[in-house]
Design a protein around this motif. Sequence first.
Motif, mmCIF file in Angstrom:
data_model
loop_
_atom_site.group_PDB
_atom_site.id
_atom_site.type_symbol
_atom_site.label_atom_id
_atom_site.label_comp_id
_atom_site.label_asym_id
_atom_site.label_seq_id
_atom_site.Cartn_x
_atom_site.Cartn_y
_atom_site.Cartn_z
ATOM 1 N N LEU A 244 0.911 -1.384 -0.024
ATOM 2 C CA LEU A 244 0.116 0.066 0.002
ATOM 3 C C LEU A 244 0.722 1.306 -0.086
ATOM 4 N N ARG A 245 1.984 1.197 0.784
ATOM 5 C CA ARG A 245 3.062 2.397 0.844
ATOM 6 C C ARG A 245 3.454 2.469 -0.663
ATOM 7 N N ARG A 246 3.887 1.442 -1.422
ATOM 8 C CA ARG A 246 4.487 1.616 -2.518
ATOM 9 C C ARG A 246 3.306 2.362 -3.626
ATOM 10 N N ARG A 247 2.213 1.821 -3.453
ATOM 11 C CA ARG A 247 1.102 2.090 -4.274
ATOM 12 C C ARG A 247 0.715 3.847 -3.921
ATOM 13 N N LEU A 248 1.181 4.101 -2.862
ATOM 14 C CA LEU A 248 0.792 5.431 -2.364
ATOM 15 C C LEU A 248 1.939 6.199 -3.071
ATOM 16 N N ASP A 249 3.077 5.679 -2.924
ATOM 17 C CA ASP A 249 4.238 6.510 -3.355
ATOM 18 C C ASP A 249 3.865 6.808 -5.010
ATOM 19 N N GLU A 250 3.501 5.490 -5.578
ATOM 20 C CA GLU A 250 3.234 5.683 -7.176
ATOM 21 C C GLU A 250 2.095 6.714 -7.342
ATOM 22 N N ALA A 251 0.986 6.826 -6.639
ATOM 23 C CA ALA A 251 0.129 7.788 -6.662
ATOM 24 C C ALA A 251 0.474 8.944 -6.775
ATOM 25 N N GLU A 252 1.484 9.482 -5.820
ATOM 26 C CA GLU A 252 2.106 10.729 -5.401
ATOM 27 C C GLU A 252 2.851 10.853 -6.683
ATOM 28 N N ALA A 253 3.511 10.094 -7.199
ATOM 29 C CA ALA A 253 4.483 10.581 -8.130
ATOM 30 C C ALA A 253 3.807 10.825 -9.531
ATOM 31 N N LEU A 254 2.606 10.079 -9.835
ATOM 32 C CA LEU A 254 1.850 10.078 -10.876
ATOM 33 C C LEU A 254 1.127 11.524 -10.896
ATOM 34 N N ALA A 255 0.677 11.820 -9.393
ATOM 35 C CA ALA A 255 0.064 13.214 -9.279
ATOM 36 C C ALA A 255 0.857 14.297 -9.463
ATOM 37 N N GLU A 256 2.222 14.140 -9.305
ATOM 38 C CA GLU A 256 3.229 15.307 -9.311
ATOM 39 C C GLU A 256 3.549 15.239 -10.916
ATOM 40 N N SER A 257 3.557 14.098 -11.528
ATOM 41 C CA SER A 257 3.885 14.103 -12.825
ATOM 42 C C SER A 257 2.731 15.038 -13.624
ATOM 43 N N ARG A 258 1.396 14.791 -13.239
ATOM 44 C CA ARG A 258 0.147 15.416 -13.966
ATOM 45 C C ARG A 258 0.342 16.870 -13.460
ATOM 46 N N LYS A 259 1.052 17.203 -12.296
ATOM 47 C CA LYS A 259 0.905 18.527 -11.607
ATOM 48 C C LYS A 259 1.704 19.181 -12.800
ATOM 49 N N SER A 260 3.126 18.528 -13.274
ATOM 50 C CA SER A 260 3.813 19.292 -14.107
ATOM 51 C C SER A 260 3.336 19.379 -15.471
ATOM 52 N N VAL A 261 2.465 18.431 -16.093
ATOM 53 C CA VAL A 261 2.022 18.341 -17.275
ATOM 54 C C VAL A 261 0.666 19.544 -17.267
ATOM 55 N N LEU A 262 0.214 19.658 -16.149
ATOM 56 C CA LEU A 262 -0.926 20.825 -16.079
ATOM 57 C C LEU A 262 -0.191 22.254 -16.056
ATOM 58 N N GLU A 263 0.827 22.326 -15.305
ATOM 59 C CA GLU A 263 1.636 23.650 -15.398
ATOM 60 C C GLU A 263 2.207 23.668 -16.592
ATOM 61 N N GLU A 264 2.579 22.824 -17.367
ATOM 62 C CA GLU A 264 3.204 23.204 -18.710
ATOM 63 C C GLU A 264 2.116 23.357 -19.715
ATOM 64 N N MET A 265 0.884 22.888 -19.720
ATOM 65 C CA MET A 265 -0.330 23.174 -20.274
ATOM 66 C C MET A 265 -0.805 24.532 -20.122
ATOM 67 N N GLU A 266 -0.774 24.950 -18.634
ATOM 68 C CA GLU A 266 -1.094 26.284 -18.554
ATOM 69 C C GLU A 266 -0.320 27.525 -19.107
ATOM 70 N N LYS A 267 1.156 27.122 -19.182
ATOM 71 C CA LYS A 267 1.992 28.140 -19.532
ATOM 72 C C LYS A 267 1.971 28.125 -20.945
ATOM 73 N N GLU A 268 1.559 26.941 -21.630
ATOM 74 C CA GLU A 268 1.380 26.997 -23.408
ATOM 75 C C GLU A 268 0.078 27.703 -23.455
ATOM 76 N N LEU A 269 -0.855 27.595 -22.880
ATOM 77 C CA LEU A 269 -2.093 28.376 -22.973
ATOM 78 C C LEU A 269 -2.047 29.820 -22.754
ATOM 79 N N ALA A 270 -1.277 30.226 -21.690
ATOM 80 C CA ALA A 270 -0.804 31.825 -21.708
ATOM 81 C C ALA A 270 -0.023 32.270 -22.823
#
Length: 231
Positions: A61-87
């Motif tokens: 469960l801890r490993r899955r949580l770490d993977e979920a946090e990593a995925l969330a961080e990755s998607r956050k970076s993608v979202l920030e990049e998309m927001e930058k591109e939109l601006a």
Amino acid sequence: MFTDAKMRDEALLRECRSPGEERGEGKPREGTDVHGRRGGGPTRAELAACVAGLQEEAEVLRRRLDEAEALAESRKSVLEEMEKELAEKNEESARLRADFHNFRQRVERDAARLRELAGERAVLLLVPVLDNLDRAIAAAQADDPLLKGVSMVRKQFFGALQELGVSSIPCDGAFDPAVHEAVALVPVQDPAMDGQIVQELQMGYILGGKVLRAAQVRVGRLQAESAPEGA
């Protein structure tokens, strides 16, 4: 989730201790369960295996949580990049709108200028016709039956030019080099007539504030008094 697993582990460990162990009286005897009873209950090895399984599940469960946090961080970076591109796209769109606005204004100015030049050219072609009508009127006798008709044509023709924005240049008063052309100087005795227009030779015209043709005039010039004889 981890708190529940920890509570289960602690509960199992409490069950693993016999009443004697909890009081510090030593380990249970061989052949008995964790409570000192013979047969029937879970052995220490079984409880240890259960605890190990729970710990393994918690680790998963801890490993899955770490993977979920990593995925969330990755998607956050993608979202920030998309927001930058939109601006950037919004900024580019704003620049394009400004460029188009300036281009439209320039086109409108050029079109207005072309219309003005076309009107100016047309008027310049018609002004000589007006001059000929003026000459015909000036040369006609007062009792000429055609004089009235030519005068009416001249009035109507000039009215059409006025509809296009043409106006005649006044030739009474002081000489103005911006709109008058002095073709001759006329000596005058009256100081008040010095620099004044004394005769109009050819009419001048203005279109939209621009001089199409300067009026040709004669200008008075004060004649200096001659010196007395014997002076």
